[in-house]
Motif scaffolding. Structure first.
Motif, PDB file in Angstrom:
ATOM      1  N   ALA A 361      28.544  -2.342 -58.180  1.00 57.74           N
ATOM      2  CA  ALA A 361      28.409  -2.893 -56.703  1.00 57.74           C
ATOM      3  C   ALA A 361      29.886  -3.249 -56.477  1.00 57.74           C
ATOM      4  CB  ALA A 361      27.621  -4.110 -56.286  1.00 57.74           C
ATOM      5  N   ASN A 362      30.722  -2.945 -55.473  1.00 54.18           N
ATOM      6  CA  ASN A 362      32.014  -3.578 -55.183  1.00 54.18           C
ATOM      7  C   ASN A 362      31.852  -5.109 -54.531  1.00 54.18           C
ATOM      8  OD1 ASN A 362      33.800  -1.789 -56.501  1.00 54.18           O
ATOM      9  ND2 ASN A 362      33.782  -0.384 -54.518  1.00 54.18           N
ATOM     10  N   ASP A 363      33.008  -5.849 -54.462  1.00 49.67           N
ATOM     11  CA  ASP A 363      32.875  -7.048 -53.720  1.00 49.67           C
ATOM     12  C   ASP A 363      32.522  -7.048 -52.176  1.00 49.67           C
ATOM     13  OD1 ASP A 363      32.922  -8.405 -56.322  1.00 49.67           O
ATOM     14  OD2 ASP A 363      35.066  -8.565 -56.160  1.00 49.67           O
ATOM     15  N   ASP A 364      33.015  -5.979 -51.709  1.00 49.24           N
ATOM     16  CA  ASP A 364      32.732  -5.807 -50.152  1.00 49.24           C
ATOM     17  C   ASP A 364      31.263  -5.625 -49.789  1.00 49.24           C
ATOM     18  OD1 ASP A 364      32.028  -3.147 -50.780  1.00 49.24           O
ATOM     19  OD2 ASP A 364      33.902  -2.194 -50.032  1.00 49.24           O
ATOM     20  N   GLY A 365      30.455  -5.548 -50.685  1.00 51.86           N
ATOM     21  CA  GLY A 365      29.212  -5.277 -50.679  1.00 51.86           C
ATOM     22  C   GLY A 365      28.676  -4.087 -49.900  1.00 51.86           C
ATOM     23  N   LYS A 366      29.479  -3.256 -49.380  1.00 53.80           N
ATOM     24  CA  LYS A 366      29.211  -2.012 -48.872  1.00 53.80           C
ATOM     25  C   LYS A 366      29.387  -0.729 -49.818  1.00 53.80           C
ATOM     26  CE  LYS A 366      32.056  -2.708 -45.439  1.00 53.80           C
ATOM     27  NZ  LYS A 366      33.184  -2.939 -44.148  1.00 53.80           N
ATOM     28  N   THR A 367      30.462  -0.641 -50.534  1.00 51.93           N
ATOM     29  CA  THR A 367      30.828   0.306 -51.438  1.00 51.93           C
ATOM     30  C   THR A 367      30.314   0.165 -53.055  1.00 51.93           C
ATOM     31  OG1 THR A 367      32.846  -0.651 -51.652  1.00 51.93           O
ATOM     32  CG2 THR A 367      32.879   0.931 -49.799  1.00 51.93           C
ATOM     33  N   VAL A 368      30.498   1.143 -53.692  1.00 52.63           N
ATOM     34  CA  VAL A 368      30.277   1.058 -55.080  1.00 52.63           C
ATOM     35  C   VAL A 368      31.547   1.752 -55.860  1.00 52.63           C
ATOM     36  CG1 VAL A 368      27.921   0.960 -55.228  1.00 52.63           C
ATOM     37  CG2 VAL A 368      28.935   3.175 -55.205  1.00 52.63           C
ATOM     38  N   ALA A 369      31.960   1.489 -57.090  1.00 53.20           N
ATOM     39  CA  ALA A 369      32.932   1.776 -57.981  1.00 53.20           C
ATOM     40  C   ALA A 369      32.694   3.142 -58.207  1.00 53.20           C
ATOM     41  CB  ALA A 369      33.219   0.879 -59.117  1.00 53.20           C
ATOM     42  N   ALA A 370      32.581   4.106 -57.469  1.00 53.45           N
ATOM     43  CA  ALA A 370      32.256   5.470 -57.747  1.00 53.45           C
ATOM     44  C   ALA A 370      33.717   6.301 -57.885  1.00 53.45           C
ATOM     45  CB  ALA A 370      31.231   6.197 -56.862  1.00 53.45           C
ATOM     46  N   MET A 371      33.762   7.328 -58.295  1.00 53.55           N
ATOM     47  CA  MET A 371      35.010   8.444 -58.278  1.00 53.55           C
ATOM     48  C   MET A 371      34.600   9.750 -58.413  1.00 53.55           C
ATOM     49  SD  MET A 371      36.733   8.323 -61.766  1.00 53.55           S
ATOM     50  CE  MET A 371      36.242   9.425 -63.097  1.00 53.55           C
ATOM     51  N   ASP A 372      34.994  10.783 -57.399  1.00 49.67           N
ATOM     52  CA  ASP A 372      34.803  12.033 -57.610  1.00 49.67           C
ATOM     53  C   ASP A 372      36.296  12.817 -57.806  1.00 49.67           C
ATOM     54  OD1 ASP A 372      32.211  11.934 -57.430  1.00 49.67           O
ATOM     55  OD2 ASP A 372      31.879  12.951 -55.485  1.00 49.67           O
TER      56      ASP A 372
END
Ligand code: 4AD
Ligand code: MG
Length: 457
Positions: A361-372
């Motif tokens: 979970a990222n700190d913004d509460g909305k996104t995750v540390a994902a990558m494509d």
């Protein structure tokens, strides 16, 4: 001495001029010119065939020419000489030919020079004898060897994760059930493993356990998805390469993915020049230049949120919606990499609701540390993330997504005992072969494809 045709046709092959030797292979064409016959023989070691010049000087000539035809297997013995033709440097003056296996010209399906890929799929056992499938096979081999080289050179350990599993790595259904239960014996209630088991969709979760001990590992094995996708980029059984690195964040992960792709593409350009020229000429014009650009230019890096803005700005008509929060479709991915940036794009920080439970979970509460990583023509070539290493955050996520916490007990313990930030990604190996060869359909870059309605061969 037996010689492979690839080595004869290489620069080192010149040392064979004037020497005797023999080759084995399958006949591609025979041209009888009465005084001579020209026979093209291919043994799979290279795209090019070796020309055999068979002089009409013995009784053997008429008998052999009656027996020999496209597709038959032979052993040819003779002397290697400088070729008169402009297409190859070396040819063989034959002293003796032995037909090993005859091939009925009436029924042999590869009699014609050109066949559609659709037709070739119906003869998947014979299609490696064609130029295109032979070239795909050699490039696929080079990509797999280069994969091991890349990770081994960097101190990653190759580990083998199970194919049968009780846990769902992606948390999204779509699995094949593995069972010994017999529907004809309903009284028999105990399944082999004592619980429902499936073919794995990914080796990642097991890979994480080993990364959290060995630091850097990778898997390279078959994975299975029971989704009913009849597209040119989906298979029910495909191979995946999954590196996993301890003490690594999303930036390290992006760096590894970019270096990996550059390394394997460069390896193919350096080691398969003949096959790559073939793809450039017959499959995708300009592919060599496109791949050279991949090796030479930094990948574009954008967040999902920025990508949505780019899509909005594009004023393009897309079939699927592209507002913040929806998963990107292949048309969006291809627009970004093919039209907008014209190179591979690493897209990061996706909305948490469209990604797997294990992503950090990222700190913004909305996104995750994902990558494509998105590439021209294919769209998503690989996907990964930094993993959630905080026990309570991961536990909450598992409950929130309605997953069964009990079945992830060991995965959660990795966060309880010496947890570390760690990251990894999964490369769809067949998509990588498509990307490197320009082949349109994923079913033509794996030896025996598995897709809905097809498990022949
Ligand atoms: O994005 P996916 O589902 O990610 C994972 O499975 C993670 N566990 C990987 C990781 O972080 N270790 O799949 C990874 C890649 C995709 O980017 C795609 O290239 C390929 O696998 N892929 C398929 N290839 C062929 N046929 C399918 N049905 C595929 N599904 C995914
Ligand atoms: Mg993915």
């Amino acid at each position: 001495m037996r010689l492979k045709i690839a080595s004869l046709l290489s620069d080192e092959g010149q040392s064979q001029i004037g020497q005797e030797g023999h080759v084995y292979g399958w006949v591609r064409t025979v041209r009888d010119q009465k005084a001579f016959a020209f026979i093209e023989v291919n043994d799979g070691s290279s795209l090019a065939s070796l020309q055999l010049v068979f002089a009409n000087t013995s009784d053997q000539y008429a008998t052999i020419l009656q027996e020999i035809s496209t597709g038959c297997s032979i052993k040819a013995h003779g002397t290697f000489v400088t070729s008169q033709g402009k297409n190859q440097k070396i040819e063989m003056q034959v002293t003796q030919i032995e037909v090993i296996g005859t091939c009925d010209a009436e029924t042999y399906p590869l009699q014609k020079k050109r066949h559609s890929f659709e037709f070739l799929r119906t003869i998947a056992h014979l299609r490696p004898r064609t130029n295109s499938l032979g070239a795909v096979t050699r490039v696929r081999n080079a990509l797999s060897f280069a994969t091991h080289c890349f990770f081994q050179e960097r101190g990653f350990f190759y580990i083998q994760t199970p194919i049968i599993t009780a846990s769902d790595a992606e948390g999204a259904g779509k699995m094949f059930r593995v069972t010994t239960l017999d529907e004809k014996k309903p009284q028999d209630k105990t399944d082999f493993f004592g619980k429902p088991t499936f073919l794995t969709v990914s080796g990642q979760l097991n890979g994480e356990a080993y990364a959290c001990a060995m630091s850097d590992i990778y898997t390279f094995g078959p994975t299975f998805r029971a989704e009913n996708s009849n597209t040119s980029r989906h298979l029910a059984e495909f191979w995946m390469i999954e590196p996993e690195m301890a003490f690594a964040d999303l930036l390290d992960n992006q760096e590894c993915a970019e270096q990996y792709l550059k390394y394997v593409v460069k390896y193919v350009l350096d080691h398969c020049p003949e096959d790559m020229r073939f793809f450039d000429q017959f499959i995708e014009k300009g592919i060599i230049e496109r791949l050279q650009l991949v090796v030479d230019t930094p990948f574009e890096r954008v967040t999902y949120t920025e990508a949505i803005k780019w899509l909005e700005k594009s004023n393009k008509k897309f079939e699927f919606p592209h507002h913040w929060g929806v998963d990107l479709q292949s048309e969006h991915e291809r627009y970004l990499s093919e039209e907008l940036f014209k190179k591979p794009v690493i897209l990061t920080d996706y909305p948490k609701d469209i990604k797997a439970f294990y992503m950090r979970a990222n700190d913004d509460g909305k996104t995750v540390a994902a990558m494509d990583v998105l590439v021209p023509k294919i769209g998503e070539l690989l996907g990964g993330s930094q993993r959630e290493e905080r026990l309570s955050v991961l536990e909450d996520k598992i409950s929130l997504m309605g997953l069964d916490k009990e079945s992830y007990w060991w995965y959660l313990q990795l966060r309880q005992y010496g947890s570390v930030p760690h990251s990894g990604f999964g490369v769809g190996f067949e998509r990588l072969v498509q990307f490197t060869t320009g082949m349109e359909n994923i079913r033509d870059v794996i030896p025996f494809p598995r897709y809905p309605g097809n498990a022949d061969f």
